[in-house]
Design an enzyme around this catalytic site. Structure first.
Site, mmCIF file in Angstrom:
data_model
loop_
_atom_site.group_PDB
_atom_site.id
_atom_site.type_symbol
_atom_site.label_atom_id
_atom_site.label_comp_id
_atom_site.label_asym_id
_atom_site.label_seq_id
_atom_site.Cartn_x
_atom_site.Cartn_y
_atom_site.Cartn_z
ATOM 1 N N LYS A 170 0.830 -1.201 0.000
ATOM 2 C CA LYS A 170 0.000 0.000 0.000
ATOM 3 C C LYS A 170 0.866 1.254 0.000
ATOM 4 O O LYS A 170 1.402 1.661 1.035
ATOM 5 C CB LYS A 170 -0.921 0.027 1.223
ATOM 6 C CG LYS A 170 -2.069 1.010 1.014
ATOM 7 C CD LYS A 170 -2.561 1.655 2.279
ATOM 8 C CE LYS A 170 -1.824 2.881 2.666
ATOM 9 N NZ LYS A 170 -1.801 3.991 1.715
ATOM 10 N N GLY A 223 6.289 5.168 8.448
ATOM 11 C CA GLY A 223 5.452 6.366 8.467
ATOM 12 C C GLY A 223 5.622 7.093 9.780
ATOM 13 O O GLY A 223 6.642 6.950 10.460
ATOM 14 N N SER A 224 4.601 7.843 10.147
ATOM 15 C CA SER A 224 4.714 8.676 11.348
ATOM 16 C C SER A 224 4.596 7.825 12.615
ATOM 17 O O SER A 224 3.966 6.765 12.609
ATOM 18 C CB SER A 224 3.629 9.745 11.336
ATOM 19 O OG SER A 224 2.359 9.124 11.301
ATOM 20 N N THR A 225 5.169 8.322 13.685
ATOM 21 C CA THR A 225 5.092 7.612 14.968
ATOM 22 C C THR A 225 3.637 7.510 15.426
ATOM 23 O O THR A 225 3.209 6.486 15.949
ATOM 24 C CB THR A 225 5.972 8.331 16.006
ATOM 25 O OG1 THR A 225 7.329 8.209 15.570
ATOM 26 C CG2 THR A 225 5.854 7.714 17.387
ATOM 27 N N GLY A 228 2.014 4.866 13.502
ATOM 28 C CA GLY A 228 2.670 3.629 13.946
ATOM 29 C C GLY A 228 2.061 3.087 15.236
ATOM 30 O O GLY A 228 1.867 1.881 15.385
ATOM 31 N N GLU A 245 8.964 1.461 11.213
ATOM 32 C CA GLU A 245 10.055 2.409 10.962
ATOM 33 C C GLU A 245 9.402 3.778 10.995
ATOM 34 O O GLU A 245 8.652 4.134 10.092
ATOM 35 C CB GLU A 245 10.695 2.083 9.606
ATOM 36 C CG GLU A 245 12.106 2.601 9.494
ATOM 37 C CD GLU A 245 12.134 4.018 9.012
ATOM 38 O OE1 GLU A 245 12.202 4.926 9.874
ATOM 39 O OE2 GLU A 245 12.085 4.234 7.801
ATOM 40 N N CYS A 279 13.197 10.559 7.268
ATOM 41 C CA CYS A 279 13.173 10.182 8.691
ATOM 42 C C CYS A 279 14.577 10.217 9.285
ATOM 43 O O CYS A 279 14.724 10.334 10.494
ATOM 44 C CB CYS A 279 12.546 8.812 8.863
ATOM 45 S SG CYS A 279 13.202 7.583 7.751
ATOM 46 N N GLU A 369 9.328 16.155 14.960
ATOM 47 C CA GLU A 369 9.826 15.944 13.600
ATOM 48 C C GLU A 369 9.163 16.956 12.670
ATOM 49 O O GLU A 369 7.947 16.957 12.506
ATOM 50 C CB GLU A 369 9.507 14.513 13.143
ATOM 51 C CG GLU A 369 10.092 14.185 11.803
ATOM 52 C CD GLU A 369 9.881 12.729 11.407
ATOM 53 O OE1 GLU A 369 8.757 12.214 11.572
ATOM 54 O OE2 GLU A 369 10.842 12.110 10.922
#
Ligand code: TXE
Length: 465
Positions: A170, A223-225, A228, A245, A279, A369
């Protein structure tokens, strides 16, 4: 053999009925319109991957390796085309896009070669023989962000296929085009129908469905925390394996004994590469106080020399951000002492200038971030202070250490809570070396032989003799 249509699940979904535009961020022009997939299409993609799994896992290792090698060769052969697709869809400079396609090919070659090198062992036991096997997991969901779409797809696809899994890939909604082209090349390589399925749709709909689907054994997510965390929660229902990640807020630690000219020349690329949408961006530049003024001066000069402009131009080093929304978010971080602000092209495009801000590690710009071309300059007093500041973050993905003192380089590298470090270099990723985070930057490793552990299960068999 001509490419058959990709297995794109593109029929209009129940939830999102409006076709969506894929936009070139440098021109704001629509490249193509696609229909979004919904939950039904996600289920169909999983069903196809599930149907293809028994035959794919049974393919002899030699043949699986050969198919992956063919795919790698096709990526190389279509390198310029893929680089242009990626450059237009992400707004990234063409030179960088070419390098990323080259890396994707290297990654696929590496995992082709790894197919018959990742194996079980015999363990000495009493009363018989003990064997371990590396079994594939089944159907794996690969969820990819928009910053390095083809590259990150290859990091997940390579080990997943090498281990004998089938996949639903995806891509991010904003950047599906290289994954769609890759799916065509997968078929052209002779990898059977259903082994790789590309699902283009909203993360919160189709991504979420993959995360919760009972027939998906593992999610490989970048992707983003924040998302995640949701992936981890969603995966709990089925005890799904996850590799995460996530975000980073990495430090570029410059000691006064470093080659300051070299460190300052490299630092802009460590944070403004891919317009900071990386990242691994070393977005906190920590500089020993005694060298701070000199380094800041060199850094401003080096940053001002970056070529910002048309991503299609070979001379360009930085393009626009991915979207207008993202630009607004990036801009929200910049206040306080702006040391430098670069120029951007006039006219359309989601441009944001290279920006250097003097900050403390408590400022928002140093804590969150930004994911844009904005770096925080932070002074430190000595080695202990440098390590303390560098580790004072919830993240732990990458970082650099600049010093001419080898013992200090190793001491600091061991002390930093981070998964991927480089000394006197910006380098973060290579196809053959492990990549992944500490702390809230995630867990599990991509790339290298380590990634194969995340796409296989160890089975132990005892045979009484
Ligand atoms: O990430 P998201 P976005 C960071 C960076 C950036 C921010 C937002 O700070 O500004 O994240 O970027 C899919 N279930 N990084 O919005 O939303 C989504 O469709 C399952 C860091 O792009 O995390 C996409 O394919 N999947 C980073 C992927 O997750 C879901 C790279 C990433 O999207 C989902 C990108 C859900 N509920 C952004 N919601 C890095 N570490 O490199 C979304 N997705």
């Amino acid at each position: 053999m001509s490419a058959r249509p990709p297995r794109v699940v593109g029929r209009r979904g129940e939830i999102a009925r409006v076709p969506f535009s894929v936009v070139n961020p440098a021109t704001e022009q629509t490249i193509v319109e696609l229909d979004e997939a919904g939950v039904d299409e996600a289920d169909q993609a999983v069903a196809r991957a599930r149907a293809a799994y028994p035959a794919w896992r049974a393919v002899a290792p030699n043949d699986r390796a050969r198919l992956l090698r063919r795919l790698a060769a096709l990526v190389e052969e279509h390198g310029e085309e893929l680089a242009r697709i990626e450059s237009q869809n992400v707004g990234k400079p063409i030179v960088g896009a070419r390098a990323e396609v080259g890396m994707a090919a290297d990654v696929l070659h590496f995992y082709a070669g790894a197919v018959d090198k990742h194996h079980g062992e015999t363990i000495p036991v009493g009363g018989g023989v003990d064997l371990t096997f590396r079994e594939p997991l089944g159907v794996v969901g690969l969820i990819v962000p928009w910053n390095f779409p083809l590259n990150i797809s290859s990091w997940k696809l390579g080990p997943a296929l090498a281990c004998g899994n089938t996949v639903v890939l995806k891509p991010a909604e904003l950047t599906p085009l290289s994954a769609l082209r890759l799916a065509e090349l997968v078929l052209e390589a002779g990898i059977p129908e259903g082994v790789v399925n590309v699902l283009v749709g909203p993360g919160r709909v189709v991504g979420q469905r993959l995360v919760e689907h009972p027939d998906v054994a593992k999610i490989g997510f970048t992707g983003s925390t924040e998302v995640g965390r949701g992936v981890m929660r969603g995966a709990a229902g089925t005890i799904k394996r996850v590799t995460l990640e996530l975000g980073g807020k990495s430090a570029n630690v410059v000691f006064a004994d470093a080659d300051l000219e070299r460190a300052a020349a490299a630092a802009p690329y460590a944070v403004f590469d891919n317009a900071g949408q990386d990242c691994c961006a070393r977005s906190r530049i920590l500089v020993e106080r005694s060298a701070y003024d000199r380094f800041a001066e060199l850094l401003v000069t080096a940053t001002g020399a970056l070529a910002v402009g048309d991503p299609a131009d070979d001379a360009t080093e930085m393009g626009p951000l991915i979207s207008a929304d993202h630009r607004e978010r990036v801009a929200s971080f910049v206040d306080g002492d702006v040391l430098f602000r670069g120029d951007v092209p006039e006219g359309p495009g989601y441009w944001y200038p290279c920006t250097l801000v003097e900050a403390t590690n408590d400022d928002r710009i140093a804590r969150e971030e930004v994911f844009g071309p904005v770096a925080a300059l932070i002074p430190f007093t000595d080695e202990e202070d440098a390590v303390r500041i560098a580790n004072d973050t919830p993240y732990g993905l990458s970082g650099s250490i600049w010093t001419e003192n080898g013992a200090r380089a190793l001491r600091v590298a061991r002390a930093l809570e981070s998964g991927v470090l480089s000394v006197n270099s910006n380098s973060s990723v290579r196809h053959s070396t492990p990549f992944g985070g500490f702390k809230q930057s995630g867990f599990g490793r991509e790339l290298g032989l380590n990634a194969l552990d995340g796409y296989s299960e160890v089975k132990n068999v005892f045979v009484a003799t």
